[in-house]
Design an enzyme around this catalytic site. Sequence first.
Site, PDB file in Angstrom:
ATOM      1  N   GLY A  72       0.817  -1.211   0.000  1.00  0.00           N
ATOM      2  CA  GLY A  72       0.000   0.000   0.000  1.00  0.00           C
ATOM      3  C   GLY A  72       0.845   1.252   0.000  1.00  0.00           C
ATOM      4  CG  ASN A 145      -4.458   3.338   9.529  1.00  0.00           C
ATOM      5  OD1 ASN A 145      -4.905   4.328   8.942  1.00  0.00           O
ATOM      6  ND2 ASN A 145      -3.355   3.370  10.216  1.00  0.00           N
ATOM      7  CD  GLN A 184      -6.635  -1.195   8.001  1.00  0.00           C
ATOM      8  OE1 GLN A 184      -7.328  -2.109   8.423  1.00  0.00           O
ATOM      9  NE2 GLN A 184      -5.329  -1.141   8.220  1.00  0.00           N
ATOM     10  CB  ALA A 205      -1.876  -8.909  -0.276  1.00  0.00           C
ATOM     11  CB  THR A 242      11.811  -9.386 -12.126  1.00  0.00           C
ATOM     12  OG1 THR A 242      12.983  -9.046 -12.873  1.00  0.00           O
ATOM     13  CG2 THR A 242      11.304 -10.757 -12.544  1.00  0.00           C
ATOM     14  CB  CYS A 330       0.984   1.531   9.457  1.00  0.00           C
ATOM     15  SG  CYS A 330      -0.358   0.364   9.344  1.00  0.00           S
TER      16      CYS A 330
END
Length: 380
Positions: A72, A145, A184, A205, A242, A330
């Site tokens: 995120g 959050n 969230q 995720a 990649t 976070c």
Amino acid sequence: MPRTIYLDNAAATPLDESVFVAMQPYLTSQYYNPSAQYAAARSVKKDLEAARAAVAHWFGSRPSEITFTAGGTEANNLVVHGVMRQYPEANVVVSEVEHDSVLNPAKHYSHKLLSVLPDGVVDLVALQGLIDDNTALVSIQYANNEVGTLQPIRKVTQIVAEIRKLRQKQGNSLPLYVHVDACQAPAYLDIHASSLGADFVVINASKIYGPKQTGALFCRGGVVLDSYILGGGQEHGLRSGTENIANAVGLAAALDLVQNRRHAEVTRIQGLQKLFFDEVQKKIPFIVINGSRKNRLPNNVHLTFPGQDNERLMMQLDELGILCAVGSACSASNEEPSHVLKAMGLSDGEAQSSLRFSMGFQTTEQDVRTTVDALTRIVG
Ligand SMILES: Cc1ncc(COP(=O)(O)O)c(C=O)c1O
């Protein structure tokens, strides 16, 4: 030893077994670089594109509008820098309760802070006054959050659409975009980009039983972002490097999982939330519930225990095997009182007496009762 009661799902959710199984081949046998030419590489490229299409399905978007990112934070940075670098004279409007991954990049540009009401909901009247002829981006999260407050995104995008129309009539060619940090949200809310009306929507995720350092950015078709991650031009040139196919597949599987279970889980967890609030209010009448009761994520319980030190409380719960949060995990440093609680009008002292409990798939009624009993014993 009683089992751990994990009430910090807003910080991180466990990786679901089904997600792990979906990811495994790409961590072992299917390791090919999707840009290579041989059949095995073309096959993993196809799987990557299938994951993109699966994510696009839940956004109601075209696969080409989805970019996989390393979480995120990266996706929010891509949006804020990606717009504002193109219009250095412009300003960005951000709510005061945004995650640091929006607030901190916004601080690199001319920015205006949108205040919130005491329940944590953004002030829509103030929003209208803040957007001016030089505003290029409005960034407002879907769900907070820390206190779980839901923002009226549809109303925000309607206000912005009106202003955009007026500006176009006046010959102002500066774009005016809306960015929604929805990290969230996906376990409990609809993330269709067209219902939200947003130009950019970000998810990750690690809040939905998927892998960490994995996110997706919906960027409306035709909207250009100026990327600063330059290299081989992967991910539509927005995010070179990649591709991490295992994590992209993991994100798609996690999003399928939570969106398919969403309605049943919202009902179940709303019941647990009500139980938590009712029981804690009954047993510890002096606690204060933070954030809107109505416009709230169903898994969030955020409480102030007046006169108590939240770090001490958290440690005492930890010793009992109950894991909860002091502010937001976070941010690497939790020493400052929460900017979210302060924006809602709490004093430093009140902020430092507050705890977040965030439930998840694994939370049971017994977990809630045990937690309230433990809190009652500690502070009651
Ligand atoms: C609302 C919100 N935005 C952004 C992020 C950052 O996401 P990530 O940790 O995947 O970089 C988080 C939490 O991690 C969050 O809760």
